[in-house]
Design a protein around this motif. Structure first.
Motif, PDB file in Angstrom:
ATOM      1  N   ALA A   8       0.825  -1.212   0.000  1.00 19.74           N
ATOM      2  CA  ALA A   8       0.000   0.000   0.000  1.00 19.74           C
ATOM      3  C   ALA A   8       0.856   1.257   0.000  1.00 19.74           C
ATOM      4  O   ALA A   8       0.566   2.220  -0.734  1.00 19.74           O
ATOM      5  CB  ALA A   8      -0.927  -0.010   1.210  1.00 19.74           C
ATOM      6  N   LEU A   9       1.912   1.263   0.792  1.00 20.16           N
ATOM      7  CA  LEU A   9       2.788   2.440   0.833  1.00 20.16           C
ATOM      8  C   LEU A   9       3.538   2.629  -0.483  1.00 20.16           C
ATOM      9  O   LEU A   9       3.765   3.758  -0.911  1.00 20.16           O
ATOM     10  CB  LEU A   9       3.769   2.326   2.004  1.00 20.16           C
ATOM     11  N   GLU A  10       3.926   1.532  -1.114  1.00 22.47           N
ATOM     12  CA  GLU A  10       4.592   1.613  -2.419  1.00 22.47           C
ATOM     13  C   GLU A  10       3.669   2.274  -3.441  1.00 22.47           C
ATOM     14  O   GLU A  10       4.086   3.145  -4.194  1.00 22.47           O
ATOM     15  CB  GLU A  10       4.947   0.222  -2.904  1.00 22.47           C
ATOM     16  N   SER A  48       4.475   5.971  -4.818  1.00 29.36           N
ATOM     17  CA  SER A  48       4.970   5.939  -6.198  1.00 29.36           C
ATOM     18  C   SER A  48       4.175   6.897  -7.084  1.00 29.36           C
ATOM     19  O   SER A  48       4.640   7.303  -8.137  1.00 29.36           O
ATOM     20  CB  SER A  48       4.889   4.524  -6.778  1.00 29.36           C
ATOM     21  N   LYS A  49       2.987   7.296  -6.640  1.00 26.22           N
ATOM     22  CA  LYS A  49       2.152   8.228  -7.413  1.00 26.22           C
ATOM     23  C   LYS A  49       2.604   9.655  -7.256  1.00 26.22           C
ATOM     24  O   LYS A  49       2.187  10.529  -7.992  1.00 26.22           O
ATOM     25  CB  LYS A  49       0.688   8.093  -6.989  1.00 26.22           C
TER      26      LYS A  49
END
Length: 118
Positions: free
Chosen positions: A110-112, A116-117
Motif C-alpha cells: 500500500a505504501l509503495e 509511487s504516485k
C-alpha cells in the motif's frame, strides 16, 4: 522520511491487530506497539542477516522453511526484551510472526502504491 514514519506507525497498528485477533500475543498500548515495531525492525535489520548466514545449511535443507523459525525467533526475542509486548511461547511467536509478516506485506504494498504516485 514520511514513508518511513508511516510504515512504522502502520506496523505498530498491525501489531495491535495481531494482538487483537490472536490471544497468544499481547500488546499493552499503542506506545508499546510503536516500541515493539521498532525493536522488531531493528532485530530484523541487524540480527536476522547474521542468523541467515549462520543457518544457511539448515535453511537449504528445509527448502526455506527454517526462515519461518527465524522470523518467530525475532518476534519472540523482541517480546523478551520489552515490557508492554508479550508472546506466550514459541508457537505463539510463530503464528504471531506469520500474521505480522502478512500484514507487513500489505502495508509495504500500500505504501509503495501511495508513494509511487507522487
Amino acid at each position: 522520511m514520511i514513508k518511513l514514519l508511516a510504515k512504522w506507525a502502520l506496523s505498530a497498528a498491525a501489531l495491535l491487530l495481531v494482538a487483537y485477533v490472536y490471544d497468544g500475543v499481547a500488546v499493552r498500548s499503542f506506545g508499546a506497539a510503536l516500541i515493539a515495531a521498532f525493536v522488531i525492525g531493528l532485530f530484523n535489520t541487524v540480527v536476522r542477516p547474521i542468523l541467515l548466514v549462520l543457518t544457511l545449511p539448515v535453511t537449504v535443507l528445509t527448502l526455506g522453511l527454517f526462515l519461518f523459525v527465524l522470523n518467530a525467533l525475532m518476534f519472540w526475542a523482541a517480546a523478551s526484551v520489552l515490557d508492554g509486548f508479550q508472546v506466550r511461547g514459541f508457537l505463539a511467536a510463530l503464528i504471531g510472526s506469520l500474521l505480522y509478516s502478512v500484514l507487513g506485506l500489505v502495508i509495504e504494498s500500500a505504501l509503495e502504491r501511495l508513494f509511487s504516485k507522487q
